[in-house]
Structure formats: C-alpha cells, structure tokens
Design an enzyme around this catalytic site. Structure first.
Site, short mmCIF file in Angstrom:
data_model
loop_
_atom_site.label_atom_id
_atom_site.label_comp_id
_atom_site.label_asym_id
_atom_site.label_seq_id
_atom_site.Cartn_x
_atom_site.Cartn_y
_atom_site.Cartn_z
N LYS A 35 -87.15 -25.77 50.04
CA LYS A 35 -86.09 -25.41 50.99
C LYS A 35 -85.13 -24.41 50.34
CE LYS A 35 -84.55 -28.65 54.11
NZ LYS A 35 -83.79 -29.76 54.66
N GLU A 155 -77.43 -30.57 68.19
CA GLU A 155 -78.54 -29.69 67.80
C GLU A 155 -78.85 -28.79 69.00
OE1 GLU A 155 -82.04 -31.32 65.89
OE2 GLU A 155 -80.75 -32.70 64.78
N ASN A 210 -71.55 -42.06 69.81
CA ASN A 210 -72.99 -41.85 70.03
C ASN A 210 -73.60 -43.00 70.84
OD1 ASN A 210 -73.38 -39.35 69.03
ND2 ASN A 210 -74.64 -39.94 67.30
N PHE A 251 -74.35 -35.67 80.30
CA PHE A 251 -75.17 -36.83 79.96
C PHE A 251 -75.54 -37.66 81.18
CE2 PHE A 251 -73.95 -35.30 75.97
CZ PHE A 251 -74.92 -35.69 75.08
N LEU A 252 -75.60 -37.00 82.32
CA LEU A 252 -76.08 -37.67 83.53
C LEU A 252 -77.39 -37.03 83.99
CD1 LEU A 252 -72.87 -38.37 85.69
CD2 LEU A 252 -74.21 -39.98 84.34
N CYS A 262 -80.48 -38.60 66.09
CA CYS A 262 -79.22 -39.34 66.05
C CYS A 262 -79.18 -40.59 66.94
CB CYS A 262 -78.06 -38.42 66.41
SG CYS A 262 -77.74 -37.21 65.12
N LYS A 322 -85.21 -32.04 72.48
CA LYS A 322 -84.50 -31.35 73.55
C LYS A 322 -84.73 -29.85 73.37
CE LYS A 322 -79.94 -31.21 71.40
NZ LYS A 322 -78.52 -31.35 71.65
#
Ligand code: NAD
Length: 437
Positions: A35, A155, A210, A251-252, A262, A322
């Site tokens: 990395k 993210e 969260n 978030f609906l 996460c 996502k």
C-alpha cells in the site's frame, strides 16, 4: 501542524489528504508495505470521488508523505491520529481492538514533546482509557493526552464529507488536548458544529448514531415488506414520511439490507458492548438479526424469479455495498451472490464499475466477472440490480433487452424508473411494490 495518521485506509487516507490540503504536514503510516509503495509511487489505493487529484497535488507538494516506519511519522507529530480497523471479533462479536492496542503500544516509544493521540477509529466506550494506560505503561515519561475524534464520513462521499462535515465531535478530558484539536480544526471555524464532550460520550456517540441509522434502514425495509403485501407503495410511503422534518428523508431508501464496513460491525459491537454493561438493546439486536435474514430472503426471491428456467443465468449489476465506492466489505450484493451460488442451480455473471478487483479477491468460484453491464446481462434470464450506481440508472434499455435471453429486471435498490423500464418491454419488479414478490 505536524500530523501522523496510523492506518491508511478508507478513513485514514481521505483524512490525511484533507489535512494536507489545509496546509498541515501529514505522514500517513501503514503496515501494509505494498500500500505504501503504491502511494509513494503516486498510485491511489482506493476509490473515492475527487480524492486522486488532491492526493497527487499534496503528495507532489511534499505536504503528504507515506511510510511504514512509525518512528519517522510519530516523533515529529503534534497530533497522532489512529485510524486502524476495528472489525467484529469472530467469537465475542465485540469490536476487536487488537489493531488499536498494537498501534498504541508501537507509537508510545516514539512520542517526543506534548502530543495528542486522537482515536478516529470506531471504538467501544472506555477504549481511550485503555489506550492511555498502554502508552503510560510503555513510556512513563511521555507527555500526551488521548482524545476521541469519531469519524462520520460516508464512503463514496469521503472528500465532500471531509470538507463539509455535519459536525465535529471531540471527546477530550483535558483543556490542553481540546486546544490542540481546536487548532487542528481551525479551517472549520464558523462552518460546522463543534461539540466538545467527555471522551466516553464521544465514543458512545459514534455507535449510537450508526446503530440508529442502521435501525432506520431496517425499519424502511420492513415497511417495504408490508407495502408489498398491503398494496401500498414504499416509495410513496417513504416520501410521505421523509417530508416530516422530525423523521428526515435520508436513510429511508428501501433495499436488500444494509451492509458495508461500518453498520454490520458497529451494530453488532453496540449490542455486545451494551450486554457487557447489563443492558439489552432489543431494537438494535432485532435489526442485526433481521437484516442478516433479509439478504437470504433476497437470494430466495431472485432464485424464485427464475425457478421455471432449467439452468438459469442471472446478470448482477453492482457488487459494492453502495454506489460511489470500491468497497465490497459486508456488501449485501456479495452475500446475496454467495447464497445464490450455493445451490449450483443458478449461474451468476456480475459487473461493478469500481468493485470488481475487490470482489474477485473475496469470491472467485462460480462467478463470471463481466466487462460492463451488457456483458453481465448477455444471455441471462434475469438482471438484478444490487447496488445503486448512477451508471446503472443510465443504462441503455434497448441494448440491454437485445442481449438478454428474457427481458426481466429485478431492481433491489429501486433505482430505475419503473414506467420507463416497463414501457421498454421488460418484466420489472422492485422493493416495496405489490409486484415485487
Ligand atoms: P481500513 O481497513 O480501510 O484501513 C485500516 C488500515 O489500518 C489498514 O490499511 C491497515 O493495514 C492499517 N493498520 C492496522 N494496524 C496498523 C498498525 N499497527 N500500524 C499501521 N497501520 C495499521 O479501515 P477503515 O474503513 O479506514 O476504518 C478504520 C476505522 O474507522 C474503523 O474503526 C472504522 O469503523 C472507522 N470508520 C470507518 C468509516 C468508513 O466509511 N470506512 C467511517 C467512519 C468510521
């Protein structure tokens, strides 16, 4: 200021790039040599919109450096940020803090002058106390404070969120540490909310937030199930709910279940952390269990849709958890595919704009990784949308229809415009609509 960041992943790298952009001298440390070699060679190691340009700019100006050598980064630093992973412990289901404690033990010996150790990783309440003890034990003369600095970036929007955070939470138990972190965040003065709290509260805020968001996602998914049975439409219901400022529209969006690096681990850790304190978090616990079950149900739904076909092939669009990221950790798409291919009856062809390499490192057997969305759907009996990439929203339906065996789409992200798809001659089902069963 001079900053060292330990852990150069999805949090550490955007944070390092952002802090360098503000004019700080930043050293990003990681123990994965490849990395660091790549980053030093100017090759970015993860995908985030807008990150690469800033990474190159700040690397070239010398403000942003990369090393595997803890000493060279830490001894100069005013602030050392810990951003290592805190995965679920496979047995206890608590957050596994081995990377945090190892980093604390390693950095301790190199501290020189007053240094603030800021824990950005998501850690259980009380971890800051343990980090403090580890450093004190290995370097009794060190002059330092440990603060909790939870990260709230999303993210896929890491750069945008770094420069425009909703709030900055600082869990500090000393005035000296507060002043140092306030200095670090000077560029945000007047632009965002600063919340100074006790260190333990700060650690709890991240898990509480969260877990709440995960429960919200699970709630709308259960409402979607209800809509499918009752003849209501989840998109209309979610819109009606979201217009209520007490609820909020975010978030609906119903889907195949929450995932990512996460929510699954933080909800699981929250439940075990609470149990450790004698508290049952029933709502969160139910969301954890039902969300896991949901992915199995989604796999069954997909297999059912092709049950009449003798040897069906499905084309999967989306592998990341996502849109906008290359991260496939705990991605619902990956879990659903794994479930589908267990039966060996259904073949899978899959495509993702950014997540193919990461997906291949997890799941190789039984999957054809396609060059593009049309290649993934060529000769298939069903196209399943599993990630909400904008690229898929803009798919050429005529071309898609031409390559498929049967023009049929199951949209588990409610991404496509249903009328357009149906008018293009596809059988089309989505989440939370009566036809979706
Ligand atoms: P990640 O796995 O992408 O990166 C962690 C990095 O730390 C790895 O590159 C690893 O090699 C390195 N590392 C581990 N131990 C080290 C050591 N002793 N010295 C040097 N490097 C070391 O993890 P991430 O997704 O960036 O998450 C980091 C933390 O931030 C986690 O606690 C996570 O819960 C939290 N968080 C993540 C996000 C997100 O969107 N990914 C958002 C908010 C909070």
């Amino acid at each position: 200021m001079k900053i060292a960041i330990i852990g150069t992943g999805y949090v550490g790298l955007p944070t390092g790039v952002g802090l360098a952009e503000f004019g700080n001298d930043v050293v990003c440390i990681d123990k994965i040599e490849q990395k660091i070699t790549d980053l030093n060679a100017g090759k970015i190691t993860l995908y985030e919109d807008g990150l690469e340009e800033l990474f190159i700019k700040n690397k070239n100006s010398g403000k942003l450096k990369f090393t595997t050598d803890m000493e060279s980064g830490v001894e100069q630093a005013d602030v050392v940020i810990i951003a290592v992973g805190t995965p679920t412990h496979p047995i206890t289901k608590e957050a596994d803090l081995k990377y945090i404690y190892a980093a604390a033990g390693e950095l301790a010996q190199y501290l020189a002058g007053y240094t603030v150790i800021a824990v950005k990783s998501t850690v259980p309440v009380g971890t800051g106390d343990n980090v403090e003890d580890i450093i004190k034990t290995s370097n009794p003369n060190a002059d330092f404070d440990v603060v909790s600095l939870p990260e709230f970036l999303r993210e896929g929007f890491a750069v945008e969120d770094f420069f425009n955070p909703d709030r900055i939470v600082i869990g500090a138990n000393s005035e000296r540490a507060k002043a140092k972190i306030a200095e670090l965040y000077t560029p945000f003065n007047g632009k965002t909310n600063f919340l100074y709290v006790a260190r333990r509260s700060s650690e709890a805020i991240k898990y509480a937030a969260n877990s709440f968001l995960a429960v919200k996602v699970h709630y709308i998914n259960e409402m979607a199930d209800f809509c499918e049975r009752s003849g209501a439409d989840i998109d209309e219901v979610a819109k009606g709910m979201g217009l209520d400022s007490r609820l909020g529209a975010k978030f609906l969006q119903p889907g195949p279940g929450y995932g990512g690096s996460c929510f699954p681990k933080d909800t699981t850790a929250m439940v075990s952390m609470a149990k450790g304190h004698g508290v049952d978090l029933n709502i969160v616990e139910t969301a954890v269990k039902q969300n896991a079950l949901r992915k199995i149900k989604m796999a069954e739904r997909i297999c059912n849709a092709v049950k009449e076909v003798e040897k069906p092939t499905i084309g999967v669009l989306g592998l990341t958890f996502k849109g906008g990221t290359d991260d496939v950790r705990e991605s619902p798409a990956m879990e659903i595919i794994q479930e589908i291919i267990k039966s060996e009856r259904v073949s899978v062809k899959a495509y993702d704009p950014k997540g193919l390499d990461n997906a291949k490192s997890i799941l190789t057997d039984g999957i054809y990784y396609a060059k593009n969305a049309y290649d993934a759907c060529k000769g298939t009996d069903l196209c399943v949308v599993l990630t909400e990439w904008v690229d898929f929203k803009e798919i050429d339906l005529a071309k898609l229809k031409e390559v498929m065996n049967t023009p049929s789409i199951m949209d588990l992200r409610n991404l496509l415009d249903r009328d357009t798809v149906r008018n293009a001659g596809f059988k089309y089902s989505r989440i939370g609509e009566a036809d979706g069963n």
